[in-house]
Scaffold this active site. Structure first.
Site, PDB file in Angstrom:
ATOM      1  CB  CYS A 129      -0.877  -0.031   1.248  1.00 35.64           C
ATOM      2  SG  CYS A 129      -1.669   1.543   1.614  1.00 35.64           S
TER       3      CYS A 129
ATOM      4  CB  CYS B 240      -5.689   5.844  -2.804  1.00 30.56           C
ATOM      5  SG  CYS B 240      -4.276   4.980  -3.465  1.00 30.56           S
TER       6      CYS B 240
ATOM      7  CB  THR C  79      -3.919   4.166   5.127  1.00 29.93           C
ATOM      8  OG1 THR C  79      -4.617   2.942   5.309  1.00 29.93           O
ATOM      9  CG2 THR C  79      -2.896   4.015   4.021  1.00 29.93           C
TER      10      THR C  79
ATOM     11  CD  GLU D 246      -1.917  -0.479   7.909  1.00 35.15           C
ATOM     12  OE1 GLU D 246      -1.230  -1.122   8.720  1.00 35.15           O
ATOM     13  OE2 GLU D 246      -1.774  -0.589   6.684  1.00 35.15           O
TER      14      GLU D 246
ATOM     15  CG  HIS E 122     -10.885   4.561  -0.635  1.00 37.25           C
ATOM     16  ND1 HIS E 122      -9.684   4.976  -1.159  1.00 37.25           N
ATOM     17  CD2 HIS E 122     -10.571   3.813   0.452  1.00 37.25           C
ATOM     18  CE1 HIS E 122      -8.693   4.499  -0.412  1.00 37.25           C
ATOM     19  NE2 HIS E 122      -9.209   3.789   0.561  1.00 37.25           N
TER      20      HIS E 122
ATOM     21  CE1 TYR F  17     -10.320   0.442  -0.999  1.00 35.30           C
ATOM     22  CE2 TYR F  17      -8.927  -1.379  -0.373  1.00 35.30           C
ATOM     23  CZ  TYR F  17      -9.599  -0.234  -0.047  1.00 35.30           C
ATOM     24  OH  TYR F  17      -9.538   0.257   1.223  1.00 35.30           O
TER      25      TYR F  17
ATOM     26  CB  CYS G 169      -3.947  -0.177  -5.145  1.00 28.31           C
ATOM     27  SG  CYS G 169      -4.809  -0.895  -3.719  1.00 28.31           S
TER      28      CYS G 169
ATOM     29  CD  GLU H 258      -6.625  -1.193   2.789  1.00 33.17           C
ATOM     30  OE1 GLU H 258      -6.566  -1.772   1.698  1.00 33.17           O
ATOM     31  OE2 GLU H 258      -7.065  -0.055   2.956  1.00 33.17           O
TER      32      GLU H 258
HETATM   33  C1  LIG Z   1      -5.386  -1.905   6.761  1.00 35.53           C
HETATM   34  C2  LIG Z   1      -6.521  -0.937   6.878  1.00 35.53           C
HETATM   35  C3  LIG Z   1      -6.340   0.378   6.459  1.00 35.53           C
HETATM   36  C4  LIG Z   1      -7.359   1.313   6.612  1.00 35.53           C
HETATM   37  N1  LIG Z   1      -7.131   2.624   6.250  1.00 35.53           N
HETATM   38  C5  LIG Z   1      -8.053   3.564   6.570  1.00 35.53           C
HETATM   39  C6  LIG Z   1      -7.793   4.950   6.352  1.00 35.53           C
HETATM   40  O1  LIG Z   1      -6.742   5.339   5.844  1.00 35.53           O
HETATM   41  N2  LIG Z   1      -8.716   5.860   6.716  1.00 35.53           N
HETATM   42  C7  LIG Z   1      -9.881   5.486   7.275  1.00 35.53           C
HETATM   43  O2  LIG Z   1     -10.666   6.360   7.604  1.00 35.53           O
HETATM   44  N3  LIG Z   1     -10.181   4.180   7.500  1.00 35.53           N
HETATM   45  C8  LIG Z   1      -9.291   3.217   7.163  1.00 35.53           C
HETATM   46  N4  LIG Z   1      -9.578   1.883   7.390  1.00 35.53           N
HETATM   47  C9  LIG Z   1     -10.803   1.562   8.096  1.00 35.53           C
HETATM   48  C10 LIG Z   1     -11.889   0.800   7.355  1.00 35.53           C
HETATM   49  O3  LIG Z   1     -12.683   1.661   6.605  1.00 35.53           O
HETATM   50  C11 LIG Z   1     -12.664   0.030   8.428  1.00 35.53           C
HETATM   51  O4  LIG Z   1     -11.843  -1.041   8.847  1.00 35.53           O
HETATM   52  C12 LIG Z   1     -14.006  -0.470   7.975  1.00 35.53           C
HETATM   53  O5  LIG Z   1     -14.884   0.590   7.728  1.00 35.53           O
HETATM   54  C13 LIG Z   1     -14.618  -1.444   8.992  1.00 35.53           C
HETATM   55  O6  LIG Z   1     -14.676  -0.842  10.254  1.00 35.53           O
HETATM   56  P1  LIG Z   1     -14.064  -1.594  11.521  1.00 35.53           P
HETATM   57  O7  LIG Z   1     -12.691  -2.003  11.181  1.00 35.53           O
HETATM   58  O8  LIG Z   1     -14.259  -0.714  12.681  1.00 35.53           O
HETATM   59  O9  LIG Z   1     -14.869  -2.927  11.658  1.00 35.53           O
HETATM   60  P2  LIG Z   1     -16.242  -3.157  12.435  1.00 35.53           P
HETATM   61  O10 LIG Z   1     -17.128  -1.972  12.245  1.00 35.53           O
HETATM   62  O11 LIG Z   1     -15.962  -3.568  13.813  1.00 35.53           O
HETATM   63  O12 LIG Z   1     -16.845  -4.361  11.587  1.00 35.53           O
HETATM   64  C14 LIG Z   1     -16.630  -5.740  11.928  1.00 35.53           C
HETATM   65  C15 LIG Z   1     -17.814  -6.556  11.429  1.00 35.53           C
HETATM   66  O13 LIG Z   1     -19.006  -6.116  12.073  1.00 35.53           O
HETATM   67  C16 LIG Z   1     -19.998  -5.753  11.111  1.00 35.53           C
HETATM   68  N5  LIG Z   1     -20.718  -4.562  11.624  1.00 35.53           N
HETATM   69  C17 LIG Z   1     -20.197  -3.371  12.012  1.00 35.53           C
HETATM   70  N6  LIG Z   1     -21.151  -2.535  12.422  1.00 35.53           N
HETATM   71  C18 LIG Z   1     -22.305  -3.199  12.309  1.00 35.53           C
HETATM   72  C19 LIG Z   1     -23.668  -2.879  12.595  1.00 35.53           C
HETATM   73  N7  LIG Z   1     -24.017  -1.676  13.086  1.00 35.53           N
HETATM   74  N8  LIG Z   1     -24.610  -3.821  12.356  1.00 35.53           N
HETATM   75  C20 LIG Z   1     -24.270  -5.043  11.875  1.00 35.53           C
HETATM   76  N9  LIG Z   1     -23.012  -5.397  11.580  1.00 35.53           N
HETATM   77  C21 LIG Z   1     -22.051  -4.510  11.806  1.00 35.53           C
HETATM   78  C22 LIG Z   1     -19.225  -5.433   9.842  1.00 35.53           C
HETATM   79  O14 LIG Z   1     -20.016  -5.619   8.670  1.00 35.53           O
HETATM   80  C23 LIG Z   1     -18.073  -6.424   9.926  1.00 35.53           C
HETATM   81  O15 LIG Z   1     -18.452  -7.665   9.421  1.00 35.53           O
HETATM   82  C24 LIG Z   1      -8.592   0.914   7.173  1.00 35.53           C
HETATM   83  C25 LIG Z   1      -8.788  -0.413   7.556  1.00 35.53           C
HETATM   84  C26 LIG Z   1      -7.770  -1.331   7.427  1.00 35.53           C
HETATM   85  C27 LIG Z   1      -8.000  -2.754   7.893  1.00 35.53           C
HETATM   86  S1  SF4 Z   2      -6.233   2.247  -2.408  1.00 33.55           S
HETATM   87 FE1  SF4 Z   2      -4.656   0.671  -2.094  1.00 33.55          FE
HETATM   88  S2  SF4 Z   2      -2.664   1.681  -2.192  1.00 33.55           S
HETATM   89 FE2  SF4 Z   2      -4.242   3.240  -2.045  1.00 33.55          FE
HETATM   90  S3  SF4 Z   2      -4.315   3.747   0.113  1.00 33.55           S
HETATM   91 FE3  SF4 Z   2      -5.881   2.154  -0.214  1.00 33.55          FE
HETATM   92  S4  SF4 Z   2      -4.858   0.140   0.060  1.00 33.55           S
HETATM   93 FE4  SF4 Z   2      -3.289   1.745  -0.066  1.00 33.55          FE
END
Ligand SMILES: Cc1cc2nc3c(=O)[nH]c(=O)nc-3n(C[C@H](O)[C@H](O)[C@H](O)COP(=O)(O)OP(=O)(O)OC[C@H]3O[C@@H](n4cnc5c(N)ncnc54)[C@H](O)[C@@H]3O)c2cc1C
Ligand code: SF4
Length: 525
Positions: free
Chosen positions: A116, A120, A207, A273, A308, A312, A314, A462
């Site tokens: 990554c 983006c 990220t 992250e 966004h 992906y 990417c 991710e």
């Molecule tokens: C490597 C990585 C990079 C990331 N980078 C960024 C970033 O740069 N900026 C950023 O803003 N975010 C970033 N994210 C965040 C990403 O958008 C979230 O991980 C995603 O929205 C899921 O939220 P959560 O991780 O809190 O999971 P959770 O909300 O805890 O979800 C876990 C599970 O529970 C379910 N769930 C959650 N809420 C509910 C509900 N109300 N009712 C029923 N089911 C539910 C979901 O569907 C899922 O199956 C990143 C995530 C990762 C893993």
């Molecule tokens: S789109 Fe791909 S390379 Fe770009 S920030 Fe997200 S995971 Fe990283």
């Protein structure tokens, strides 16, 4: 840096000569000496740039600058805001072609880094905010859009990196922000003054946030009238007072601290992250782009995720590396010509190109928004991201199949370098006779890195959760699937409702309207 940046943004018309960051080396220098509050392994890091776990993630961002120097056609764009060529990650898309080029640049950077490259989220937040600030002002008569454009002009002039901070820590997922036991579980305004607002709370999984110069803070979900203080969008310098960064561990990250580099698998590049904690962080009025307009939070989240989810693409560039690694180990093992090996490489390629195809299809099927920015197709973006929640796992499974068990039972580089044990390893872990045992180990470690190690964070988990977990895409697909229209098509051909034939020949609205739109993408009504 913070005061400097604040001044630059506060005076958009200022004629002071600014030298933008152009090369990867200049970018790396720009990150030094910021005195950020970054914690890793229970300690405050003195200088993240020189930390062996952090540095590979900085190298990945540096590639976004170097690619722009080497291939300006792909990785820069002419900005209508400044009249200058700017890095494509900072450009506001003025055509469908711009969106397609974003995707091609993303695939190329995935190929070059195998991870990554972190820019983006900021790019997609910038494009989403262009239209959302315009539409808030159209309804409320404010000045968010002009403020936002002034901010983007300054960011473009300096060539900065923007991090997109959307995901709150969220606490009890069944409760709205205002209903949480602890109000800080979603970022919110804690104080307003004549000069601006103060925010507190925390954003998770951010990220590249420590590798950025600026953060765009945004709400993470649809908000109601009781969530007014949570409806805040603003730009904050990464080194602003009151911010703490807590670094996220990645699987096998300690290998980046070992000498040698073979066991790291990809010693040069990684993602990053961290959790960002805001404690009464000030945002001056000129950098506030939403304050209380809760009814626009859902629009912002939907538009950001629309951009966004097709970013992906990417993963197809990273997938190219993994397919290459799987083909290489098959070659090194002497099984390259076996029909099932070839078939598995074909399957991996088919899956990888499916991700790419849906991403660029979404970009081509773009529409022009009221503000003038172009936005890719939401239905296909969600299909792209939904593929991404599955296909990299299958590509990874096939790569592990071709790698063989040695990928997880290899001895360490220290054994390879040992005067006595090294000879044994070179003899017994040999594949084809022309291939050095060390090279065989290196390619196995790369596959391990991408499917179980540091870069599996970006390539697999991710892919699952970034830009929303799978269910979030299914909700968007369900909203747009136009089942009633499709039922009418079927009933007409089955002779159940022949009189609706004329109706369905003109009834091309919503997603179907975009599919059959002739010529240039239409202005959004
Ligand atoms: C490597 C990585 C990079 C990331 N980078 C960024 C970033 O740069 N900026 C950023 O803003 N975010 C970033 N994210 C965040 C990403 O958008 C979230 O991980 C995603 O929205 C899921 O939220 P959560 O991780 O809190 O999971 P959770 O909300 O805890 O979800 C876990 C599970 O529970 C379910 N769930 C959650 N809420 C509910 C509900 N109300 N009712 C029923 N089911 C539910 C979901 O569907 C899922 O199956 C990143 C995530 C990762 C893993
Ligand atoms: S789109 Fe791909 S390379 Fe770009 S920030 Fe997200 S995971 Fe990283």
């Amino acid at each position: 840096m913070a005061a400097d940046q604040q001044d630059a943004v506060a005076a958009p018309g200022a004629s002071t000569e600014v030298v933008p960051i152009r090369t990867g080396a200049e970018y790396i220098e720009s990150l030094r000496g910021r005195n950020l509050d970054v914690y890793l392994f229970g300690e405050r890091i003195d200088e993240p740039v020189d930390h062996p776990i952090v540095r590979p993630s900085i190298n990945a961002v540096a590639q976004t600058y170097d690619l722009a120097v080497r291939n300006p056609e792909l990785a820069t764009a002419l900005s209508p805001l400044t009249g200058e060529r700017v890095n494509r990650f900072l450009h506001v898309a003025t055509s469908a072609e711009d969106l397609v080029r974003q995707n091609k640049m993303q695939r190329r950077l995935g190929q070059l880094t195998g991870t990554c490259f972190q820019r983006c989220v900021g790019m997609d937040a910038t494009n989403a905010l262009h239209s959302v600030t315009f539409e808030i002002d159209a309804e409320h008569g404010g000045e968010y859009h002009d403020r936002f454009k002034a901010f983007v002009v300054q960011i473009q002039r300096h060539g900065y990196v923007i991090g997109g901070a959307m995901t709150d820590v969220k606490g009890d997922r069944s409760k709205a922000p205002h209903a949480q036991e602890d109000p800080d579980l979603f970022v919110h305004i804690v104080r307003r003054t004549a000069e601006g607002v103060y925010i507190s709370g925390a954003k998770a999984h951010q990220t590249g946030c420590i590798n950025a110069h600026w953060l765009l803070v945004m709400p993470t979900m649809r908000l109601g009238p009781d969530d007014r203080d949570y409806a805040v969008v603003g730009a904050i310098p990464v080194d602003a007072e009151g911010i703490t960064y807590i670094y996220g561990r990645q699987s096998c990250d300690l290998r980046s601290m070992e000498a040698g580099g073979i066991d790291a698998g990809n010693a040069t590049y990684s993602g990053q992250e961290a959790m960002i904690v805001f404690d009464n962080v000030f945002i001056p009025n000129e950098l506030v782009f939403m304050d209380g307009e809760f009814e626009f939070a859902a629009m912002l989240v939907e538009r950001f995720t629309c951009y966004h989810r097709r970013s992906y693409v990417c993963k197809s560039g990273v997938g190219d590396v993994l397919i290459g690694a799987a083909a290489t180990i098959a070659d090194y093992n002497g099984v390259e010509k076996a029909s099932h090996i070839r078939d598995k490489l074909v399957e991996m390629t088919h899956l990888n190109e499916t991700i790419y195809s849906t991403g660029i299809a979404s970009s081509y099927q773009a529409q022009k928004m009221q503000s003038g920015v172009y936005m890719n197709d939401d239905m296909i973006a969600n299909v792209c991201k939904h593929h991404v929640t599955k296909m990299p796992y299958e590509i990874g499974r096939l790569a592990q199949d071709l790698a063989g068990g040695l990928m997880v039972t290899l001895p360490s580089q220290q054994e390879l370098d040992h005067p006595k044990i090294g000879k044994i390893i070179r003899k017994y872990l040999k594949g084809r006779k022309e291939i050095a045992t060390e090279d065989r180990m290196r390619i196995l470690r790369l596959i391990e890195n991408m499917t179980l190690g540091r870069n599996a964070v970006g390539y697999l988990t991710e892919s699952m959760h970034g830009a929303g977990s799978p269910q979030a895409q299914r909700v968007q697909i369900a909203r747009q699937m136009q089942t009633e229209f499709k039922k009418k098509l079927a009933r007409t051909l089955a002779g159940i409702a022949p009189d609706s034939a004329e109706e369905i020949s003109v009834e091309l609205s919503e997603y179907m309207g975009r599919v059959f739109q002739a010529g240039e993408p239409d202005d959004k009504p």
